[in-house]
Motif scaffolding. Structure first.
Motif, mmCIF file in Angstrom:
data_model
loop_
_atom_site.group_PDB
_atom_site.id
_atom_site.type_symbol
_atom_site.label_atom_id
_atom_site.label_comp_id
_atom_site.label_asym_id
_atom_site.label_seq_id
_atom_site.Cartn_x
_atom_site.Cartn_y
_atom_site.Cartn_z
ATOM 1 N N MET A 195 0.795 -1.197 0.125
ATOM 2 C CA MET A 195 0.304 0.140 -0.047
ATOM 3 C C MET A 195 0.680 1.244 0.102
ATOM 4 S SD MET A 195 -2.535 1.227 2.753
ATOM 5 C CE MET A 195 -1.503 0.869 4.259
ATOM 6 N N GLN A 196 0.528 2.296 -0.798
ATOM 7 C CA GLN A 196 1.416 3.462 -0.875
ATOM 8 C C GLN A 196 0.872 4.388 0.100
ATOM 9 O OE1 GLN A 196 3.833 4.882 -2.929
ATOM 10 N NE2 GLN A 196 4.158 2.641 -3.493
ATOM 11 N N ILE A 197 1.695 5.204 0.863
ATOM 12 C CA ILE A 197 1.222 6.200 1.570
ATOM 13 C C ILE A 197 1.983 7.353 1.362
ATOM 14 C CG2 ILE A 197 0.514 4.796 3.496
ATOM 15 C CD1 ILE A 197 3.111 5.312 5.088
ATOM 16 N N ASP A 198 1.199 8.664 1.744
ATOM 17 C CA ASP A 198 1.933 9.959 1.658
ATOM 18 C C ASP A 198 2.688 10.078 3.086
ATOM 19 O OD1 ASP A 198 -0.057 10.970 3.469
ATOM 20 O OD2 ASP A 198 -0.893 12.299 1.853
ATOM 21 N N GLN A 199 3.384 11.265 3.079
ATOM 22 C CA GLN A 199 4.081 11.679 4.249
ATOM 23 C C GLN A 199 3.367 11.934 5.535
ATOM 24 O OE1 GLN A 199 3.213 13.671 1.734
ATOM 25 N NE2 GLN A 199 3.341 15.749 1.939
ATOM 26 N N TYR A 200 1.960 11.825 5.359
ATOM 27 C CA TYR A 200 1.051 11.876 6.757
ATOM 28 C C TYR A 200 0.303 10.705 6.935
ATOM 29 C CZ TYR A 200 1.975 16.962 6.438
ATOM 30 O OH TYR A 200 2.472 18.020 6.388
ATOM 31 N N GLY A 201 0.695 9.563 6.027
ATOM 32 C CA GLY A 201 0.174 8.292 6.361
ATOM 33 C C GLY A 201 -1.013 8.126 5.676
ATOM 34 N N PHE A 202 -1.705 8.958 4.901
ATOM 35 C CA PHE A 202 -2.855 8.619 4.277
ATOM 36 C C PHE A 202 -2.493 7.774 3.008
ATOM 37 C CE2 PHE A 202 -3.660 12.869 5.864
ATOM 38 C CZ PHE A 202 -4.763 12.594 6.811
ATOM 39 N N ARG A 251 -3.781 16.948 2.596
ATOM 40 C CA ARG A 251 -4.201 17.395 3.722
ATOM 41 C C ARG A 251 -2.856 17.462 4.486
ATOM 42 N NH1 ARG A 251 -7.699 14.743 8.404
ATOM 43 N NH2 ARG A 251 -7.919 16.592 9.734
ATOM 44 N N LYS A 252 -2.586 18.557 5.269
ATOM 45 C CA LYS A 252 -1.479 18.751 6.511
ATOM 46 C C LYS A 252 -1.864 18.650 7.741
ATOM 47 C CE LYS A 252 2.275 21.908 7.024
ATOM 48 N NZ LYS A 252 2.806 23.576 6.787
ATOM 49 N N LEU A 253 -1.307 17.877 8.387
ATOM 50 C CA LEU A 253 -1.594 17.688 9.944
ATOM 51 C C LEU A 253 -0.910 18.441 10.889
ATOM 52 C CD1 LEU A 253 -1.928 13.684 9.741
ATOM 53 C CD2 LEU A 253 -3.604 15.430 9.421
ATOM 54 N N GLN A 254 -1.308 18.800 11.976
ATOM 55 C CA GLN A 254 -0.474 19.449 13.017
ATOM 56 C C GLN A 254 0.340 18.693 13.649
ATOM 57 O OE1 GLN A 254 -0.861 22.929 13.482
ATOM 58 N NE2 GLN A 254 -1.845 22.779 11.407
ATOM 59 N N PRO A 255 1.478 18.917 14.310
ATOM 60 C CA PRO A 255 2.388 18.063 15.064
ATOM 61 C C PRO A 255 1.776 17.595 16.285
ATOM 62 C CG PRO A 255 3.450 20.031 14.069
ATOM 63 C CD PRO A 255 2.109 20.494 13.739
ATOM 64 N N TYR A 256 2.216 16.415 16.537
ATOM 65 C CA TYR A 256 1.795 15.819 17.729
ATOM 66 C C TYR A 256 2.957 15.942 18.848
ATOM 67 C CZ TYR A 256 0.817 12.050 21.194
ATOM 68 O OH TYR A 256 0.942 11.213 22.277
ATOM 69 N N ARG A 257 4.024 15.303 18.239
ATOM 70 C CA ARG A 257 5.280 15.366 19.147
ATOM 71 C C ARG A 257 6.692 15.915 18.197
ATOM 72 N NH1 ARG A 257 6.120 9.703 22.291
ATOM 73 N NH2 ARG A 257 5.452 10.601 24.065
ATOM 74 N N VAL A 258 7.548 16.552 18.833
ATOM 75 C CA VAL A 258 8.576 16.972 18.427
ATOM 76 C C VAL A 258 9.803 16.954 19.238
ATOM 77 C CG1 VAL A 258 9.682 19.579 17.401
ATOM 78 C CG2 VAL A 258 7.199 19.050 17.128
ATOM 79 N N ASP A 310 -0.282 9.171 17.578
ATOM 80 C CA ASP A 310 0.533 8.193 18.649
ATOM 81 C C ASP A 310 0.417 6.831 18.156
ATOM 82 O OD1 ASP A 310 -2.242 7.908 18.939
ATOM 83 O OD2 ASP A 310 -2.288 8.140 21.212
ATOM 84 N N ALA A 311 0.237 6.415 17.103
ATOM 85 C CA ALA A 311 0.219 5.135 16.727
ATOM 86 C C ALA A 311 1.711 4.578 16.742
ATOM 87 C CB ALA A 311 -0.385 4.821 15.016
ATOM 88 N N PRO A 312 1.696 3.265 16.828
ATOM 89 C CA PRO A 312 2.952 2.394 17.042
ATOM 90 C C PRO A 312 3.824 2.646 16.055
ATOM 91 C CG PRO A 312 1.270 1.020 17.619
ATOM 92 C CD PRO A 312 0.438 2.292 16.959
ATOM 93 N N LEU A 313 3.421 2.532 14.689
ATOM 94 C CA LEU A 313 4.036 2.943 13.425
ATOM 95 C C LEU A 313 3.401 4.183 12.984
ATOM 96 C CD1 LEU A 313 4.678 -0.782 11.968
ATOM 97 C CD2 LEU A 313 5.917 0.635 13.563
ATOM 98 N N ARG A 314 4.175 4.982 12.673
ATOM 99 C CA ARG A 314 3.607 6.380 12.150
ATOM 100 C C ARG A 314 4.722 6.897 11.201
ATOM 101 N NH1 ARG A 314 4.145 8.869 18.135
ATOM 102 N NH2 ARG A 314 4.330 6.924 18.671
ATOM 103 N N PRO A 315 4.191 8.077 10.517
ATOM 104 C CA PRO A 315 5.129 8.836 9.641
ATOM 105 C C PRO A 315 5.748 9.850 10.454
ATOM 106 C CG PRO A 315 3.034 8.860 8.734
ATOM 107 C CD PRO A 315 2.781 8.119 9.973
ATOM 108 N N ILE A 316 7.131 10.045 10.169
ATOM 109 C CA ILE A 316 8.079 10.895 11.250
ATOM 110 C C ILE A 316 8.799 11.576 10.056
ATOM 111 C CG2 ILE A 316 9.747 10.842 12.626
ATOM 112 C CD1 ILE A 316 9.033 8.065 13.853
ATOM 113 N N HIS A 317 8.699 13.094 10.258
ATOM 114 C CA HIS A 317 9.150 13.916 9.396
ATOM 115 C C HIS A 317 10.660 14.365 10.216
ATOM 116 C CE1 HIS A 317 5.848 15.714 7.280
ATOM 117 N NE2 HIS A 317 5.680 14.221 7.277
ATOM 118 N N ARG A 318 11.641 14.499 9.312
ATOM 119 C CA ARG A 318 13.024 14.913 10.066
ATOM 120 C C ARG A 318 13.485 16.082 9.341
ATOM 121 N NH1 ARG A 318 17.940 11.027 9.121
ATOM 122 N NH2 ARG A 318 17.700 11.496 6.689
#
Length: 80
Positions: free
Chosen positions: A1-8, A18-25, A38-46
């Motif tokens: 399955m293909q996902i974008d940088q926010y997990g959609f 869609r652009k999401l607000q940060p949860y953790r930094v 807060d999913a166990p596996l999630r998109p993470i931006h660096r």
């Protein structure tokens, strides 16, 4: 399955729309990591900054493993 940088996934109406607000930094030695839920596996931006440029990439994985994940350019999709 293909996902974008926010997990959609590619079948979602939000895929690349869609652009999401940060949860953790977190910041470590000039590198900023950002996640959006807060999913166990999630998109993470660096975000890596130096004197002449800023590079924004993303990975998919566990927040605790963020420093060891494989990052790709922010606008690329990823197979998960």
């Amino acid at each position: 399955m293909q996902i974008d940088q926010y997990g959609f996934d590619a079948t979602s109406v939000y895929f690349h729309r869609r652009k999401l607000q940060p949860y953790r930094v977190a910041e470590t030695a000039g590198v900023t990591y950002i996640c959006f839920d807060d999913a166990p596996l999630r998109p993470i931006h660096r975000v890596t900054k130096n004197a002449s440029e800023t590079v924004i990439e993303w990975a998919y994985g566990a927040w605790d493993e963020r420093e060891n994940l494989v990052y790709i350019p922010i606008n690329r999709t990823r197979e998960v």
